[in-house]
Design a protein around this motif. Sequence first.
Motif, PDB file in Angstrom:
ATOM      1  N   GLN A   1      -8.084 -87.677 -22.947  1.00 11.51           N
ATOM      2  CA  GLN A   1      -8.632 -86.704 -21.169  1.00 11.51           C
ATOM      3  C   GLN A   1      -7.253 -86.601 -20.647  1.00 11.51           C
ATOM      4  OE1 GLN A   1     -11.680 -88.798 -18.299  1.00 11.51           O
ATOM      5  NE2 GLN A   1     -11.810 -86.755 -17.574  1.00 11.51           N
ATOM      6  N   ALA A  22      -3.274 -88.317 -17.795  1.00  7.40           N
ATOM      7  CA  ALA A  22      -3.450 -87.968 -19.697  1.00  7.40           C
ATOM      8  C   ALA A  22      -4.269 -90.039 -19.809  1.00  7.40           C
ATOM      9  CB  ALA A  22      -2.269 -88.506 -20.988  1.00  7.40           C
ATOM     10  N   ARG A  30       2.995 -87.603 -28.590  1.00 11.87           N
ATOM     11  CA  ARG A  30       2.181 -85.860 -28.309  1.00 11.87           C
ATOM     12  C   ARG A  30       3.511 -85.093 -27.789  1.00 11.87           C
ATOM     13  NH1 ARG A  30      -2.789 -86.089 -29.185  1.00 11.87           N
ATOM     14  NH2 ARG A  30      -3.846 -88.864 -29.188  1.00 11.87           N
ATOM     15  N   ALA A  94      -1.760 -79.857 -21.563  1.00 15.83           N
ATOM     16  CA  ALA A  94      -2.062 -79.510 -22.389  1.00 15.83           C
ATOM     17  C   ALA A  94      -1.343 -80.430 -23.338  1.00 15.83           C
ATOM     18  CB  ALA A  94      -2.530 -77.385 -22.660  1.00 15.83           C
ATOM     19  N   THR A  96      -1.260 -81.908 -27.459  1.00 15.98           N
ATOM     20  CA  THR A  96      -1.091 -82.068 -29.026  1.00 15.98           C
ATOM     21  C   THR A  96      -1.812 -83.001 -29.506  1.00 15.98           C
ATOM     22  OG1 THR A  96       1.429 -82.814 -29.675  1.00 15.98           O
ATOM     23  CG2 THR A  96       1.606 -80.113 -28.722  1.00 15.98           C
ATOM     24  N   ARG A  97      -1.930 -82.579 -30.567  1.00 16.76           N
ATOM     25  CA  ARG A  97      -2.489 -83.751 -31.496  1.00 16.76           C
ATOM     26  C   ARG A  97      -1.720 -84.447 -32.102  1.00 16.76           C
ATOM     27  NH1 ARG A  97      -7.635 -83.691 -33.541  1.00 16.76           N
ATOM     28  NH2 ARG A  97      -8.190 -81.502 -34.135  1.00 16.76           N
ATOM     29  N   TYR A 109      -1.711 -76.754 -28.845  1.00 14.66           N
ATOM     30  CA  TYR A 109      -2.867 -77.650 -28.597  1.00 14.66           C
ATOM     31  C   TYR A 109      -4.215 -78.236 -28.874  1.00 14.66           C
ATOM     32  CZ  TYR A 109       2.289 -76.915 -26.181  1.00 14.66           C
ATOM     33  OH  TYR A 109       3.267 -77.277 -26.172  1.00 14.66           O
ATOM     34  N   SER A 110      -4.362 -79.198 -28.514  1.00 11.84           N
ATOM     35  CA  SER A 110      -5.556 -79.519 -29.099  1.00 11.84           C
ATOM     36  C   SER A 110      -6.606 -79.816 -27.950  1.00 11.84           C
ATOM     37  CB  SER A 110      -5.430 -80.549 -29.971  1.00 11.84           C
ATOM     38  OG  SER A 110      -5.179 -80.705 -31.805  1.00 11.84           O
ATOM     39  N   TYR A 111      -5.640 -80.303 -26.417  1.00 11.67           N
ATOM     40  CA  TYR A 111      -5.914 -81.443 -25.762  1.00 11.67           C
ATOM     41  C   TYR A 111      -6.320 -80.316 -24.686  1.00 11.67           C
ATOM     42  CZ  TYR A 111      -7.242 -84.565 -29.275  1.00 11.67           C
ATOM     43  OH  TYR A 111      -6.152 -85.295 -30.621  1.00 11.67           O
ATOM     44  N   TRP A 112      -7.013 -80.057 -23.491  1.00  6.86           N
ATOM     45  CA  TRP A 112      -6.897 -79.552 -21.821  1.00  6.86           C
ATOM     46  C   TRP A 112      -7.964 -79.918 -21.184  1.00  6.86           C
ATOM     47  CZ3 TRP A 112      -4.202 -75.018 -22.847  1.00  6.86           C
ATOM     48  CH2 TRP A 112      -3.268 -74.168 -23.172  1.00  6.86           C
TER      49      TRP A 112
END
Length: 122
Positions: A1, A22, A30, A94, A96-97, A109-112
């Motif tokens: 998150q 985070a 990441r 954001a 990345t994995r 990017y995978s998470y925002w």
Amino acid sequence: QLVESGGGSVQRGGSLRLSCVASGNPITSRSMGWFRQAPGKEREGVATIDRGGKTTYADFVQGRFTVSKDNAANTLSLLMNSLQPEDTAMYYCAATRTFGNPSLLKDAYSYWGQGTQVTVSS
């Protein structure tokens, strides 16, 4: 998150410092980035920082912004100086994995986060 904070309203030439905390997986594994999206426009990359701390900036930053991270606190920051009305946008953090490469392209990017609003008046 990812949770952003630090947005607000400033006048032309002002400064703001955005933060992104985070939770969960450490940011050390990441690449991280800051993006922004103005009404009616595409989301665009602002700055990135890779696992080793190397930074990249969009051309429009022109030395005004500085991205940094605190691995111990699992926090990403964006210091913005000399803000202009055209910098008005929602700003997003954001990630990345794991072991992902940094990029100014949002598809990397995978998470925002949910975003924090920056408004610059003239």
